[in-house]
Design an enzyme around this catalytic site. Structure first.
Site, mmCIF file in Angstrom:
data_model
loop_
_atom_site.group_PDB
_atom_site.id
_atom_site.type_symbol
_atom_site.label_atom_id
_atom_site.label_comp_id
_atom_site.label_asym_id
_atom_site.label_seq_id
_atom_site.Cartn_x
_atom_site.Cartn_y
_atom_site.Cartn_z
ATOM 1 N N LEU A 98 -10.422 88.362 48.045
ATOM 2 C CA LEU A 98 -10.298 86.923 47.864
ATOM 3 C C LEU A 98 -11.662 86.462 47.380
ATOM 4 O O LEU A 98 -12.675 86.726 48.030
ATOM 5 C CB LEU A 98 -9.920 86.236 49.179
ATOM 6 C CG LEU A 98 -9.600 84.740 49.114
ATOM 7 C CD1 LEU A 98 -8.399 84.474 48.198
ATOM 8 C CD2 LEU A 98 -9.307 84.193 50.516
ATOM 9 N N ASP A 99 -11.715 85.824 46.216
ATOM 10 C CA ASP A 99 -12.988 85.477 45.594
ATOM 11 C C ASP A 99 -13.941 84.772 46.557
ATOM 12 O O ASP A 99 -13.511 84.031 47.440
ATOM 13 C CB ASP A 99 -12.764 84.571 44.380
ATOM 14 C CG ASP A 99 -12.070 85.288 43.238
ATOM 15 O OD1 ASP A 99 -12.099 86.530 43.231
ATOM 16 O OD2 ASP A 99 -11.499 84.605 42.371
ATOM 17 N N LYS A 100 -15.224 84.975 46.339
ATOM 18 C CA LYS A 100 -16.259 84.340 47.153
ATOM 19 C C LYS A 100 -16.101 82.827 47.164
ATOM 20 O O LYS A 100 -16.323 82.165 48.181
ATOM 21 C CB LYS A 100 -17.643 84.723 46.620
ATOM 22 C CG LYS A 100 -18.808 84.150 47.408
ATOM 23 C CD LYS A 100 -20.135 84.633 46.826
ATOM 24 C CE LYS A 100 -21.309 84.069 47.612
ATOM 25 N NZ LYS A 100 -22.612 84.541 47.061
#
Length: 233
Positions: A98-100
């Site tokens: 899950l993207d930063k």
């Protein structure tokens, strides 16, 4: 540990089903027919219909509400890595990413087998997100996004997906693939910028009311829903 919990954690039944087996006299502990409330200790032999069942799984399966700024990596030298953030007693790793810059549901485990099974793209597992953008969401935008978008940077067209407008600047999207920064790239193709991206569901596991930064163990029902054909957890 209570007997019904022990049975449920082996993955062969729910606690309610285990209670039914116990009441029917089908369960024994060390050769003695068990009753509701029986406790199980280390070294005890538990049997159902005379057949011993294994000890509760030592595998860990958790759901976390990842905050923005935390990176889904096991590399400890990366500042803000998810492993150091959780500080779990076991050596766990995220299932997927899950993207930063995104927040919401992420699953973690110490069982490498389940990771491969869940991430296998041909399984078409659903992941649901709530997205806020910088411009008004129009019917034409919803229709075009749902049909699939050619992403120039990746030289690939996204699969058709489900979209639903939630408000003037927000929508819900359900994907069955996980291309790099897929939703942000899809929106950018129509000159939309993502303001917030939150994952709220992975297959049958929902974020619910889990607080940002908090985590919980998955239930047996959730595990069985993730991979119905798997019998051992």
């Amino acid at each position: 540990m209570r007997l019904n919990k022990f049975i449920a954690e082996t993955g062969i039944s729910s606690r309610r089903e285990a209670d039914g087996w116990i009441e029917a006299g089908r369960v024994s502990v060390n050769g003695v027919v068990a009753t509701l409330g029986t406790q199980v200790n280390d070294g005890d032999t538990v049997a159902v219909d005379g057949k011993p069942i294994g000890a509760a799984s030592s595998h860990v399966y958790i759901a976390m509400n990842k905050p923005v700024g935390i990176t889904c990596t096991t590399e400890r030298h990366v500042a803000g890595n998810i492993v150091d953030f959780i500080k779990h007693r076991e050596r766990i790793f995220p299932i997927g990413r899950l993207d930063k810059d995104s927040d919401g549901l992420i699953l973690l485990t110490n069982n490498g087998d389940i990771v491969n099974e869940i991430l296998r793209s041909e399984n078409n597992h659903e992941k649901e997100y709530r997205v806020t953008v910088n411009r008004a969401v129009t019917p034409s935008f919803i229709t075009a996004m749902s049909r699939g978008v050619f992403l120039t940077e990746l030289e690939e067209r996204t699969k058709p997906c489900k979209l639903e407008a939630l408000g003037e600047f927000s929508f819900k999207i359900t994907l069955t693939q996980g291309l790099n920064r897929q939703i942000r790239r899809m929106c950018a193709a129509f000159d939309y910028k993502v303001v917030r991206l939150q994952r709220v569901r992975i297959i049958n596991v929902r974020l619910g009311n889990l607080k940002v930064g908090a985590w919980r163990d998955l239930t047996q029902e959730e595990l069985r829903g993730l991979l119905p054909e798997r019998k051992v957890w």
